[in-house]
Design an enzyme around this catalytic site. Sequence first.
Site, PDB file in Angstrom:
ATOM      1  N   HIS A   1      -7.437   1.202  -6.399  1.00 53.70           N
ATOM      2  CA  HIS A   1      -7.636   0.251  -5.294  1.00 53.70           C
ATOM      3  C   HIS A   1      -8.310  -0.998  -5.869  1.00 53.70           C
ATOM      4  O   HIS A   1      -9.478  -1.267  -5.603  1.00 53.70           O
ATOM      5  CB  HIS A   1      -8.498   0.905  -4.204  1.00 53.70           C
TER       6      HIS A   1
ATOM      7  N   GLN B   1     -10.161  -3.660  -3.670  1.00 50.60           N
ATOM      8  CA  GLN B   1     -11.448  -3.202  -3.152  1.00 50.60           C
ATOM      9  C   GLN B   1     -12.553  -3.426  -4.176  1.00 50.60           C
ATOM     10  O   GLN B   1     -13.630  -3.922  -3.857  1.00 50.60           O
ATOM     11  CB  GLN B   1     -11.359  -1.704  -2.803  1.00 50.60           C
TER      12      GLN B   1
ATOM     13  N   CYS C   1     -16.460   1.550   0.589  1.00 45.10           N
ATOM     14  CA  CYS C   1     -15.299   0.705   0.905  1.00 45.10           C
ATOM     15  C   CYS C   1     -14.900   0.773   2.366  1.00 45.10           C
ATOM     16  O   CYS C   1     -14.210  -0.106   2.858  1.00 45.10           O
ATOM     17  CB  CYS C   1     -14.126   1.098   0.012  1.00 45.10           C
TER      18      CYS C   1
ATOM     19  N   ARG D   1       0.887  -1.180   0.000  1.00 40.99           N
ATOM     20  CA  ARG D   1       0.000   0.000   0.000  1.00 40.99           C
ATOM     21  C   ARG D   1       0.911   1.213   0.000  1.00 40.99           C
ATOM     22  O   ARG D   1       1.678   1.407   0.964  1.00 40.99           O
ATOM     23  CB  ARG D   1      -0.915  -0.009   1.225  1.00 40.99           C
TER      24      ARG D   1
ATOM     25  N   ARG E   1     -13.580  -8.731   1.060  1.00 39.62           N
ATOM     26  CA  ARG E   1     -12.163  -8.465   0.810  1.00 39.62           C
ATOM     27  C   ARG E   1     -11.361  -9.751   0.981  1.00 39.62           C
ATOM     28  O   ARG E   1     -10.434 -10.017   0.234  1.00 39.62           O
ATOM     29  CB  ARG E   1     -11.652  -7.381   1.772  1.00 39.62           C
TER      30      ARG E   1
ATOM     31  N   ASP F   1     -17.499   7.174  -1.344  1.00 39.46           N
ATOM     32  CA  ASP F   1     -16.284   6.984  -0.541  1.00 39.46           C
ATOM     33  C   ASP F   1     -16.029   8.313   0.164  1.00 39.46           C
ATOM     34  O   ASP F   1     -16.672   9.332  -0.130  1.00 39.46           O
ATOM     35  CB  ASP F   1     -15.105   6.582  -1.453  1.00 39.46           C
TER      36      ASP F   1
END
Length: 316
Positions: A145, A148, A273, A118, A301, A234
């Site tokens: 991402h 996700q 998310c 990340r 996930r 988000d």
Amino acid sequence: MTPPITTGAAAPRHFLDLWRLDAPTLRALLDEAHRRKAARRGWPKGKVDADAPLKDRVLAMVFEKNSTRTRFSFDAAVRQLGGAAIIANAGDMQLGRGEPLEDTARVLSRMVDAVMIRANRHEDVERFAQASAAPVINGLTDKSHPCQILADLMTVEEHLGPVAGKRFAWVGDGNNVCASLIHASGPLGYAVTIACPPDYHPDLIDLARAGGGKVEVTHDPKLAVLGADAVFTDTWVSMGDQDYDARLSAFGPYQVDATLMSRAAEHAIFLHCLPAHRGEEVTEAVIDGPQSVIFDEAENRIHAQKAVLAWCFGAV
Ligand code: CP
Ligand code: NVA
């Protein structure tokens, strides 16, 4: 300049962005995620899957930014696949003192079988992958991402059936998560309408890379959600964003509330998310209401990343 890796081994299967994968691969990843979830329904979370495809494998996880879901879901995923994980914050590593990414990638390639990273800057993940002899997985950057969105698409399919032919509304910031949603629209055959303020469009290069996806951008959230099968949002301020006050005022009209949700299809679901900011991008009534599937999304996930990990090692 860093010399290229010369191991003689086949190129590793990196999972860097959804736009790099073709339709059959994306479909196979989703099918594998569904299959693995169904096969272990009711099992304790630590029990290893019958086929244990990551037996004797070790995943390194490197975090330059905070994480709850990505950290725990990858650790749980690796264990369920029969492997082990080593987790480190980049700030505790020599990376945090300026050791070159390429050297770090080469060192980790000698010690582990795959790396999830990340990173603050997308280009750093690309550079890391270039230098790595082990598969590299993008666990979020400023630009995308993909893990996700794979979990999100799986969640949509659990509730509404195949994503092909569906239309999704993205309301708010055209950010990293939004970009990954766009990236799979072409190959998987769903449409995305994005409602965002003029200054917060998703990256136009990302749009171009979407590979034939049906993607529209509007500044009117009411238009975007009209008849949509699913509504996504988000945070208005992602990790690394500095312009907090400007964002809060620009995004005010883009809150997902019950009135906005009522314009979506009757069967529409709400996705986020997480982490969420109730009262900013979404009201409590929506995120904690009957259309919200956020905790299925969070759980998925694990299942989606198990498919990704198995794919990295050629088991999908
Ligand atoms: N959605 C997500 O990636 O959450 P974390 O930042 O907690 O990993
Ligand atoms: N867009 C958010 C996602 C967090 C999982 C961020 O980058 O901070």
